[in-house]
Design a protein around this motif. Structure first.
Motif, PDB file in Angstrom:
ATOM      1  N   VAL A 193      28.131  27.309   2.770  1.00 40.88           N
ATOM      2  CA  VAL A 193      28.177  28.405   3.735  1.00 40.88           C
ATOM      3  C   VAL A 193      28.074  29.763   3.046  1.00 40.88           C
ATOM      4  O   VAL A 193      27.581  30.729   3.646  1.00 40.88           O
ATOM      5  CB  VAL A 193      29.473  28.315   4.585  1.00 40.88           C
ATOM      6  N   ASP A 194      28.521  29.874   1.784  1.00 37.39           N
ATOM      7  CA  ASP A 194      28.446  31.142   1.067  1.00 37.39           C
ATOM      8  C   ASP A 194      27.040  31.448   0.560  1.00 37.39           C
ATOM      9  O   ASP A 194      26.757  32.567   0.139  1.00 37.39           O
ATOM     10  CB  ASP A 194      29.417  31.158  -0.115  1.00 37.39           C
ATOM     11  N   ARG A 195      26.177  30.445   0.583  1.00 31.70           N
ATOM     12  CA  ARG A 195      24.795  30.655   0.122  1.00 31.70           C
ATOM     13  C   ARG A 195      23.803  30.709   1.286  1.00 31.70           C
ATOM     14  O   ARG A 195      22.604  30.850   1.088  1.00 31.70           O
ATOM     15  CB  ARG A 195      24.412  29.536  -0.848  1.00 31.70           C
ATOM     16  N   LEU A 196      24.340  30.610   2.478  1.00 33.03           N
ATOM     17  CA  LEU A 196      23.496  30.592   3.670  1.00 33.03           C
ATOM     18  C   LEU A 196      23.235  32.014   4.165  1.00 33.03           C
ATOM     19  O   LEU A 196      24.123  32.871   4.127  1.00 33.03           O
ATOM     20  CB  LEU A 196      24.195  29.786   4.765  1.00 33.03           C
ATOM     21  N   ARG A 197      22.020  32.265   4.623  1.00 28.67           N
ATOM     22  CA  ARG A 197      21.646  33.544   5.218  1.00 28.67           C
ATOM     23  C   ARG A 197      21.036  33.301   6.594  1.00 28.67           C
ATOM     24  O   ARG A 197      20.221  32.396   6.763  1.00 28.67           O
ATOM     25  CB  ARG A 197      20.633  34.287   4.342  1.00 28.67           C
ATOM     26  N   LEU A 198      21.449  34.119   7.552  1.00 21.00           N
ATOM     27  CA  LEU A 198      20.936  34.015   8.914  1.00 21.00           C
ATOM     28  C   LEU A 198      20.498  35.390   9.383  1.00 21.00           C
ATOM     29  O   LEU A 198      21.116  36.401   9.049  1.00 21.00           O
ATOM     30  CB  LEU A 198      22.009  33.456   9.852  1.00 21.00           C
ATOM     31  N   GLY A 199      19.447  35.443  10.163  1.00 22.75           N
ATOM     32  CA  GLY A 199      18.966  36.726  10.665  1.00 22.75           C
ATOM     33  C   GLY A 199      17.600  36.579  11.286  1.00 22.75           C
ATOM     34  O   GLY A 199      17.321  35.633  12.022  1.00 22.75           O
ATOM     35  N   GLY A 200      16.724  37.513  10.976  1.00 17.49           N
ATOM     36  CA  GLY A 200      15.371  37.470  11.508  1.00 17.49           C
ATOM     37  C   GLY A 200      14.839  38.868  11.741  1.00 17.49           C
ATOM     38  O   GLY A 200      15.377  39.863  11.249  1.00 17.49           O
ATOM     39  N   SER A 201      13.754  38.937  12.503  1.00 22.84           N
ATOM     40  CA  SER A 201      13.122  40.216  12.813  1.00 22.84           C
ATOM     41  C   SER A 201      12.744  40.242  14.277  1.00 22.84           C
ATOM     42  O   SER A 201      12.642  39.196  14.937  1.00 22.84           O
ATOM     43  CB  SER A 201      11.885  40.438  11.934  1.00 22.84           C
ATOM     44  N   PHE A 202      12.550  41.428  14.797  1.00 25.20           N
ATOM     45  CA  PHE A 202      12.142  41.572  16.188  1.00 25.20           C
ATOM     46  C   PHE A 202      11.339  42.860  16.322  1.00 25.20           C
ATOM     47  O   PHE A 202      11.429  43.775  15.496  1.00 25.20           O
ATOM     48  CB  PHE A 202      13.356  41.611  17.125  1.00 25.20           C
ATOM     49  N   GLY A 203      10.544  42.908  17.373  1.00 24.61           N
ATOM     50  CA  GLY A 203       9.758  44.106  17.625  1.00 24.61           C
ATOM     51  C   GLY A 203       9.499  44.247  19.113  1.00 24.61           C
ATOM     52  O   GLY A 203       9.465  43.267  19.853  1.00 24.61           O
ATOM     53  N   LEU A 204       9.356  45.488  19.560  1.00 27.09           N
ATOM     54  CA  LEU A 204       9.127  45.754  20.975  1.00 27.09           C
ATOM     55  C   LEU A 204       8.252  46.984  21.120  1.00 27.09           C
ATOM     56  O   LEU A 204       8.557  48.048  20.562  1.00 27.09           O
ATOM     57  CB  LEU A 204      10.460  45.970  21.701  1.00 27.09           C
ATOM     58  N   SER A 205       7.165  46.817  21.854  1.00 29.27           N
ATOM     59  CA  SER A 205       6.260  47.935  22.137  1.00 29.27           C
ATOM     60  C   SER A 205       5.834  47.832  23.598  1.00 29.27           C
ATOM     61  O   SER A 205       5.339  46.782  24.033  1.00 29.27           O
ATOM     62  CB  SER A 205       5.037  47.895  21.209  1.00 29.27           C
ATOM     63  N   LEU A 206       6.038  48.918  24.352  1.00 31.76           N
ATOM     64  CA  LEU A 206       5.718  48.924  25.780  1.00 31.76           C
ATOM     65  C   LEU A 206       4.741  50.058  26.085  1.00 31.76           C
ATOM     66  O   LEU A 206       4.730  51.070  25.406  1.00 31.76           O
ATOM     67  CB  LEU A 206       7.004  49.096  26.608  1.00 31.76           C
ATOM     68  N   GLY A 207       3.938  49.853  27.106  1.00 33.43           N
ATOM     69  CA  GLY A 207       2.960  50.872  27.478  1.00 33.43           C
ATOM     70  C   GLY A 207       1.635  50.223  27.818  1.00 33.43           C
ATOM     71  O   GLY A 207       1.584  49.138  28.420  1.00 33.43           O
ATOM     72  N   THR A 208       0.529  50.903  27.443  1.00 34.95           N
ATOM     73  CA  THR A 208      -0.799  50.312  27.667  1.00 34.95           C
ATOM     74  C   THR A 208      -0.910  48.981  26.947  1.00 34.95           C
ATOM     75  O   THR A 208      -1.518  48.026  27.446  1.00 34.95           O
ATOM     76  CB  THR A 208      -1.892  51.272  27.170  1.00 34.95           C
ATOM     77  N   VAL A 209      -0.301  48.909  25.752  1.00 40.28           N
ATOM     78  CA  VAL A 209      -0.227  47.654  24.986  1.00 40.28           C
ATOM     79  C   VAL A 209       1.233  47.228  24.929  1.00 40.28           C
ATOM     80  O   VAL A 209       2.093  47.992  24.471  1.00 40.28           O
ATOM     81  CB  VAL A 209      -0.793  47.822  23.571  1.00 40.28           C
ATOM     82  N   THR A 210       1.495  46.043  25.406  1.00 42.15           N
ATOM     83  CA  THR A 210       2.845  45.485  25.339  1.00 42.15           C
ATOM     84  C   THR A 210       2.872  44.415  24.253  1.00 42.15           C
ATOM     85  O   THR A 210       2.052  43.490  24.258  1.00 42.15           O
ATOM     86  CB  THR A 210       3.259  44.861  26.683  1.00 42.15           C
ATOM     87  N   ASN A 211       3.815  44.574  23.341  1.00 47.22           N
ATOM     88  CA  ASN A 211       3.932  43.610  22.246  1.00 47.22           C
ATOM     89  C   ASN A 211       5.413  43.320  22.029  1.00 47.22           C
ATOM     90  O   ASN A 211       6.188  44.216  21.673  1.00 47.22           O
ATOM     91  CB  ASN A 211       3.308  44.172  20.964  1.00 47.22           C
ATOM     92  N   ILE A 212       5.805  42.099  22.269  1.00 48.81           N
ATOM     93  CA  ILE A 212       7.198  41.676  22.073  1.00 48.81           C
ATOM     94  C   ILE A 212       7.195  40.569  21.031  1.00 48.81           C
ATOM     95  O   ILE A 212       6.485  39.568  21.169  1.00 48.81           O
ATOM     96  CB  ILE A 212       7.823  41.170  23.388  1.00 48.81           C
TER      97      ILE A 212
END
Length: 218
Positions: free
Chosen positions: A67-86
């Motif tokens: 458990v001390d060597r484990l990493r959890l997380g990630g990435s996210f992105g959000l763009s709204l308007g004429t182009v929507t990108n989630i």
């Protein structure tokens, strides 16, 4: 007659000097005037003995629990308007050595363009290795597989898997959390970008460029 006078004088002198002799004897025999061979030492307050306790060294890396060597997380992105990108990409990593982290992640992307009339959903996963060359600089190698929509000569809006081998680096800022150790500002280059085409020669990469930029918590 003279002898009587001398005797009387002697008696008077004896009477006069006897109190002085007695006082001298008293002074001589006073207990506090006696010479003490063994002088008592003054009482000293007890001194606290502080024993030096050796600090236990940190457990060797190989002995750290999972458990001390484990990493959890990630990435996210959000763009709204004429182009929507989630974009949502949870990730999990494991410290293989003190400098090397290996892990996997899954990715879901929704893309919509009102101008071009695109309305697409991408999904897939990736595996990565991250090696620390300096305290805050890492080299990252990643292989990502994405399922994307593609137009073919036989069918429009068909789906196809594409592979993206990527290499790059990240600048990391430590966070000190239990599982999210740092935030990584990452730049990667997709070596297969120019080969990710449909039957009409249009690029079908969901990133729109061979360069991929991410902010990842891991």
């Amino acid at each position: 007659m003279k002898s009587k006078i001398l005797l009387l004088c002697a008696v008077l002198i004896g009477i006069l000097i006897s109190p002085a002799l007695m006082a001298q004897d008293d002074e001589y025999y006073r207990p506090d005037s006696l010479r003490k061979d063994n002088v008592e030492e003054a009482e000293k307050p007890p001194v606290e003995r502080r024993e030096l306790v050796e600090k236990k060294p940190l457990a060797e890396f190989k002995d750290r629990p999972f458990v001390d060597r484990l990493r959890l997380g990630g990435s996210f992105g959000l763009s709204l308007g004429t182009v929507t990108n989630i974009n949502l990409s949870p990730m999990a990593g494991y410290e293989l050595t003190e400098k090397l982290v290996g892990g996997v992640g899954v990715t879901g992307m929704y893309y919509k363009s009102r101008y071009f009339g695109f309305n697409e959903f991408y999904y897939g996963g990736r595996g990565f290795l991250m090696y620390s060359i300096f305290p805050m600089v890492n080299v990252i190698a990643e292989l990502e597989g994405m399922n994307v929509e593609v137009d073919t000569f036989k069918k429009y809006d068909a789906r196809k898997w594409i592979a993206s081998p990527m290499l790059g680096a990240s600048y990391s800022q430590p966070l000190g959390a239990r599982f999210i150790k740092a935030v990584h500002f990452t730049a990667l280059y997709n070596f297969n970008y120019n080969n990710q085409l449909d039957d009409y020669g249009n690029n079908i990469s969901p990133y729109g460029s061979p360069f991929v930029f991410r902010i990842t918590f891991l």
